[in-house]
Write a protein that holds these residues in place. Sequence first.
Motif, short mmCIF file in Angstrom:
data_model
loop_
_atom_site.label_atom_id
_atom_site.label_comp_id
_atom_site.label_asym_id
_atom_site.label_seq_id
_atom_site.Cartn_x
_atom_site.Cartn_y
_atom_site.Cartn_z
N TRP A 89 -76.65 11.65 -37.56
CA TRP A 89 -75.84 10.88 -36.62
C TRP A 89 -74.83 10.02 -37.39
N TRP A 92 -69.76 6.24 -35.32
CA TRP A 92 -68.51 6.51 -34.60
C TRP A 92 -68.67 7.64 -33.59
N CYS A 93 -69.85 8.23 -33.48
CA CYS A 93 -70.08 9.43 -32.66
C CYS A 93 -70.71 9.06 -31.32
N CYS A 96 -74.01 10.72 -30.38
CA CYS A 96 -75.08 10.21 -31.25
C CYS A 96 -75.60 8.89 -30.71
N THR A 158 -72.01 19.70 -37.30
CA THR A 158 -71.97 19.15 -35.95
C THR A 158 -72.99 18.02 -35.84
#
Length: 195
Positions: A89, A92-93, A96, A158
Motif C-alpha cells: 500500500w 497517496w493511494c 489502499c 498494482t
Amino acid sequence: MINKKHFSASNIIFVVLMILVVITWLNPSAKVELIRGLMAVGAFKPDPDDYARNHKETVSLPNYSYRDASGNIISISGLKDKVVFVNYWATWCPPCLAEIPSINKLFSKFKNNANIVFLMVDTDNDLLKSAAYLKNNHYNLPLYTSVNTFPDALLDGTIPTTLIFGKDGKLKYKHTGAADYDSDKFNEFLEKEAK
C-alpha cells in the motif's frame, strides 16, 4: 409564448451524480470515502474460495525480506508454518487507504494468534510518513518496507495488492485493488489456514 423547461428528477439525479464524480476524481479523500461507503453496502468483498477455484498454479513463499521502522529485518521465507498476510500500500493511494480500516479490524482479531503474521508494506519506502498516517488514524498495524525487488509474478506494481501464504508456504490468496477484509467469510478463511 415562453417555453419553460422543467428539470425532471432524473436530470437532477444525473447532475448530482456528475458533480460527485468530479469531486471524487479531483479529491483523493472523497475517493477514499466513496470506496468505504461502497464497502459498507457490501461491495469489494474478497472471496478466497473463488481465488482457489480459478488459480491452480503453485507459488511458494519467496526468499524475500522486509525492514521495519527499527531496522529489524524479517525474511518471508523464514515464516513457514505460519499464515502470512502481506499487503502492499501507499499513503497517496485512495483504494489502499479505503481498505486499511478493514485490515486493521482483521489484524485486531488475529494479532494474538501466533500462527498468523501481518506485514503492511509501504511501497514508497517512507516509513516516517506511513507510520504517521497509521498513528494519526489509530491503526495498529505492523509496518514494513521492502528490502529488495519482489517477484513480478506476485506483485505487478498494482496497489493495493494483498497476498496470503498458507502454513505450507504456498500462495493461498492474491487480490489487487481495494477489498473489505473484515468479513465472516474472510475470518473463517484465515482461521482455517491457521489451524
